[in-house]
Design a protein around this motif. Sequence first.
Motif, PDB file in Angstrom:
ATOM      1  N   ILE A 194       0.951  -1.159   0.096  1.00 39.34           N
ATOM      2  CA  ILE A 194       0.048  -0.066  -0.129  1.00 39.34           C
ATOM      3  C   ILE A 194       0.725   1.252  -0.223  1.00 39.34           C
ATOM      4  N   TYR A 195       0.770   1.994  -1.007  1.00 39.61           N
ATOM      5  CA  TYR A 195       1.346   3.175  -0.857  1.00 39.61           C
ATOM      6  C   TYR A 195       0.542   4.320  -0.771  1.00 39.61           C
ATOM      7  N   TYR A 196       1.019   5.389   0.171  1.00 42.49           N
ATOM      8  CA  TYR A 196       0.420   6.473   0.334  1.00 42.49           C
ATOM      9  C   TYR A 196       0.885   7.851  -0.374  1.00 42.49           C
ATOM     10  N   VAL A 197      -0.289   8.354  -1.015  1.00 39.69           N
ATOM     11  CA  VAL A 197       0.331   9.276  -2.051  1.00 39.69           C
ATOM     12  C   VAL A 197      -0.558  10.732  -1.831  1.00 39.69           C
ATOM     13  N   CYS A 198       0.551  11.819  -1.787  1.00 36.53           N
ATOM     14  CA  CYS A 198      -0.220  13.227  -1.632  1.00 36.53           C
ATOM     15  C   CYS A 198       0.250  13.949  -2.752  1.00 36.53           C
ATOM     16  N   ARG A 199      -0.455  15.093  -2.668  1.00 39.81           N
ATOM     17  CA  ARG A 199      -0.361  16.252  -3.701  1.00 39.81           C
ATOM     18  C   ARG A 199       0.850  17.096  -3.185  1.00 39.81           C
ATOM     19  N   TYR A 200       1.882  17.266  -3.938  1.00 38.70           N
ATOM     20  CA  TYR A 200       3.061  18.111  -3.264  1.00 38.70           C
ATOM     21  C   TYR A 200       3.599  17.579  -2.101  1.00 38.70           C
ATOM     22  N   ALA A 201       3.355  16.508  -1.670  1.00 43.15           N
ATOM     23  CA  ALA A 201       3.847  15.938  -0.453  1.00 43.15           C
ATOM     24  C   ALA A 201       3.169  16.700   0.831  1.00 43.15           C
ATOM     25  N   LYS A 202       1.974  17.186   0.535  1.00 47.28           N
ATOM     26  CA  LYS A 202       1.227  17.706   1.670  1.00 47.28           C
ATOM     27  C   LYS A 202       0.257  16.717   2.074  1.00 47.28           C
ATOM     28  N   LEU A 203       0.111  16.645   3.535  1.00 45.61           N
ATOM     29  CA  LEU A 203      -0.573  15.490   4.080  1.00 45.61           C
ATOM     30  C   LEU A 203      -1.924  15.885   4.278  1.00 45.61           C
ATOM     31  N   ALA A 204      -2.460  17.220   3.640  1.00 49.01           N
ATOM     32  CA  ALA A 204      -3.925  17.384   3.813  1.00 49.01           C
ATOM     33  C   ALA A 204      -4.709  16.312   3.226  1.00 49.01           C
ATOM     34  N   ASN A 205      -4.428  15.833   2.111  1.00 44.58           N
ATOM     35  CA  ASN A 205      -5.357  14.663   1.479  1.00 44.58           C
ATOM     36  C   ASN A 205      -4.154  13.583   1.004  1.00 44.58           C
ATOM     37  N   VAL A 206      -4.561  12.374   1.573  1.00 42.82           N
ATOM     38  CA  VAL A 206      -3.839  11.431   1.432  1.00 42.82           C
ATOM     39  C   VAL A 206      -4.555  10.203   0.804  1.00 42.82           C
ATOM     40  N   TRP A 207      -4.296   9.591  -0.550  1.00 39.72           N
ATOM     41  CA  TRP A 207      -4.837   8.456  -1.229  1.00 39.72           C
ATOM     42  C   TRP A 207      -3.920   7.237  -1.040  1.00 39.72           C
ATOM     43  N   GLU A 208      -4.844   6.005  -0.731  1.00 40.22           N
ATOM     44  CA  GLU A 208      -3.973   4.663  -0.684  1.00 40.22           C
ATOM     45  C   GLU A 208      -4.120   3.957  -1.997  1.00 40.22           C
ATOM     46  N   VAL A 209      -3.010   3.828  -2.483  1.00 41.14           N
ATOM     47  CA  VAL A 209      -2.909   2.862  -3.815  1.00 41.14           C
ATOM     48  C   VAL A 209      -2.458   1.555  -3.458  1.00 41.14           C
ATOM     49  N   VAL A 212      -1.675  -5.314  -5.681  1.00 42.46           N
ATOM     50  CA  VAL A 212      -1.634  -6.884  -5.255  1.00 42.46           C
ATOM     51  C   VAL A 212      -0.654  -7.565  -5.975  1.00 42.46           C
ATOM     52  N   ASP A 213       0.150  -8.241  -5.339  1.00 44.20           N
ATOM     53  CA  ASP A 213       1.447  -8.957  -6.225  1.00 44.20           C
ATOM     54  C   ASP A 213       0.626 -10.147  -6.998  1.00 44.20           C
ATOM     55  N   ASN A 214       0.159 -11.223  -6.414  1.00 45.67           N
ATOM     56  CA  ASN A 214      -0.343 -12.139  -7.241  1.00 45.67           C
ATOM     57  C   ASN A 214      -1.374 -12.146  -8.125  1.00 45.67           C
ATOM     58  N   GLY A 215      -2.134 -10.864  -7.670  1.00 43.61           N
ATOM     59  CA  GLY A 215      -3.250 -10.604  -8.912  1.00 43.61           C
ATOM     60  C   GLY A 215      -2.749  -9.549  -9.770  1.00 43.61           C
ATOM     61  N   ASN A 216      -1.747  -8.941  -9.853  1.00 45.38           N
ATOM     62  CA  ASN A 216      -1.126  -8.265 -10.534  1.00 45.38           C
ATOM     63  C   ASN A 216      -2.127  -6.955 -10.930  1.00 45.38           C
ATOM     64  N   ALA A 217      -2.490  -6.576  -9.865  1.00 44.26           N
ATOM     65  CA  ALA A 217      -3.875  -5.624  -9.777  1.00 44.26           C
ATOM     66  C   ALA A 217      -3.533  -4.319  -9.230  1.00 44.26           C
ATOM     67  N   ILE A 218      -3.836  -3.364  -9.493  1.00 45.25           N
ATOM     68  CA  ILE A 218      -3.553  -1.916  -8.511  1.00 45.25           C
ATOM     69  C   ILE A 218      -4.875  -1.148  -8.588  1.00 45.25           C
ATOM     70  N   THR A 219      -5.505  -0.610  -7.306  1.00 43.00           N
ATOM     71  CA  THR A 219      -6.550   0.170  -7.142  1.00 43.00           C
ATOM     72  C   THR A 219      -6.007   1.314  -5.972  1.00 43.00           C
ATOM     73  N   CYS A 220      -7.008   2.363  -6.280  1.00 45.12           N
ATOM     74  CA  CYS A 220      -6.797   3.491  -5.549  1.00 45.12           C
ATOM     75  C   CYS A 220      -7.960   3.938  -4.631  1.00 45.12           C
ATOM     76  N   SER A 221      -7.847   4.482  -3.388  1.00 42.87           N
ATOM     77  CA  SER A 221      -8.999   4.917  -2.522  1.00 42.87           C
ATOM     78  C   SER A 221      -9.838   5.913  -3.216  1.00 42.87           C
ATOM     79  N   CYS A 222      -9.518   6.522  -4.279  1.00 43.28           N
ATOM     80  CA  CYS A 222     -10.297   7.580  -4.931  1.00 43.28           C
ATOM     81  C   CYS A 222     -11.321   6.766  -5.909  1.00 43.28           C
ATOM     82  N   MET A 223     -10.803   5.554  -6.255  1.00 42.94           N
ATOM     83  CA  MET A 223     -11.818   4.532  -6.975  1.00 42.94           C
ATOM     84  C   MET A 223     -12.382   5.332  -8.297  1.00 42.94           C
TER      85      MET A 223
END
Length: 240
Positions: A194-209, A212-223
């Motif tokens: 799980i990667y935690y992503v911010c805009r310009y490294a500001k922690l006001a808004n944090v998205w979780e990306v 998944v290794d075995n399924g080779n899938a990637i999702t984001c909390s913004c959907m």
Amino acid sequence: MKNAIEEVLPGTHHRLCAWHLLRNATTNMCSPRFTSKFKDCMLGDYEISVFRNKWQTLVEKFGVEEKEWLNKIYEKYRSWATCYIRGKFFAGFRTTSHCEGLHSLIGKYTKPHYDLSEFIEHFQRMLGHMQFRKFYAEYESARGVPVMQTCIEPLEMCAADTYTREVFFLFRPILIRSGAMRVVDYQTRDNSVIYYVCRYAKLANVWEVEWVDNGNAITCSCMRMESFGISCEHIISVLA
């Protein structure tokens, strides 16, 4: 329509037309300023808590707590507020304009006084026109290579080769916005990261990306990818 959709298509999410909602807001509230704020609440990509705070502020600011139409429309918020529709696939459609556009096209080729044979003949002409538009779009996608405009040229070039030209032009602004995203932290789990992503490294808004290794899938909390079918800038920042 809502009852029929729930019965016949139980797995779908019924969404109200944004254009009709804004028209009804203008008619019932008689305030362009209110309609503008209502539009922001409806289409803004906010979290649920932020949406509720904005709605409460809107109602109190304009003193419309007792407005019957507004109270009834709020009861249906799951059918129009972006924060509750997030993750449901609508391919970017917010209004019924696509359907109405098709009706308009049919009206150009067919007339009420046509008999059955005339209707079929002209309807086939309309289908031929739509098929030509499809072939032309495919030709435009295959002809030449668009000028690369980002610093992530390999990813941009891959997108240009994968998407149709029209979808690519929708994707490129997202790719540009990904340059402002920063991965500030990550957490490893059993079969995913799980990667935690911010805009310009500001922690006001944090998205979780989550990748998944075995399924080779990637999702984001913004959907947004689930909603629009195109990767969001948060996922791109992790992939890049």
